[in-house]
Design an enzyme around this catalytic site. Sequence first.
Site, PDB file in Angstrom:
ATOM      1  CG  PHE A 204      -7.611 226.746 -14.723  1.00 16.00           C
ATOM      2  CD1 PHE A 204      -7.853 226.941 -16.078  1.00 16.00           C
ATOM      3  CD2 PHE A 204      -8.217 227.594 -13.809  1.00 16.00           C
ATOM      4  CE1 PHE A 204      -8.683 227.970 -16.516  1.00 16.00           C
ATOM      5  CE2 PHE A 204      -9.054 228.621 -14.233  1.00 16.00           C
ATOM      6  CZ  PHE A 204      -9.282 228.807 -15.590  1.00 16.00           C
TER       7      PHE A 204
ATOM      8  CG  HIS B 220     -11.381 219.900 -18.305  1.00 14.88           C
ATOM      9  ND1 HIS B 220     -11.923 220.885 -17.521  1.00 14.88           N
ATOM     10  CD2 HIS B 220     -10.225 219.527 -17.699  1.00 14.88           C
ATOM     11  CE1 HIS B 220     -11.143 221.104 -16.486  1.00 14.88           C
ATOM     12  NE2 HIS B 220     -10.100 220.293 -16.566  1.00 14.88           N
TER      13      HIS B 220
ATOM     14  CD  GLU C 225     -14.427 209.183 -22.471  1.00 11.86           C
ATOM     15  OE1 GLU C 225     -15.627 209.425 -22.208  1.00 11.86           O
ATOM     16  OE2 GLU C 225     -13.897 208.080 -22.285  1.00 11.86           O
TER      17      GLU C 225
ATOM     18  NE  ARG D 143       5.076 215.871 -26.621  1.00 11.18           N
ATOM     19  CZ  ARG D 143       4.677 214.945 -27.470  1.00 11.18           C
ATOM     20  NH1 ARG D 143       4.460 213.717 -27.038  1.00 11.18           N
ATOM     21  NH2 ARG D 143       4.511 215.218 -28.749  1.00 11.18           N
TER      22      ARG D 143
END
Length: 154
Positions: A57, A88, A85, A127
Amino acid sequence: MEVRTVEGGFIGKGLRMGVVVARFNDLLTGELLKGALDCFERHGVEEVDVVKVPGSFEIPLVAKKMAESGRYDAVLALGAVVRGETKHFDLVANEVAKGVANVSLDTGVPVIFGVITVEDELQGFNRAGVKSNKGFEYAMAALEMADLMRKMEE
């Protein structure tokens, strides 16, 4: 009719690269950074500054500061957002993507979105090093865009 095609190349000689990398999920972001630095070294980039931020962020603010400095031909933003979960994941992933795009558009400096968004850590490891390293690929995009911008100014 005359058609002129302009494409960026992958020669890093003379380019200055900035990298902003999130520490959160550092098992993944550390591998992305290794891949990016490997790419830059293989392609002759001699100047790379790495700035570490707490999480993904925080990437857009620091990427903007780097882009506005006039020091870098491109800025590479590296992070990893792993679904949890709650919502966010979606909020962070969307805001970081928008923020990085805005920095690039506002400053005219290529800022490459190198934030992987994955369902779980296994997908992240695939990745960031096990099957391939997206950090290397994102660094290639930074090289190409830096060179393209240089050519477009000629």
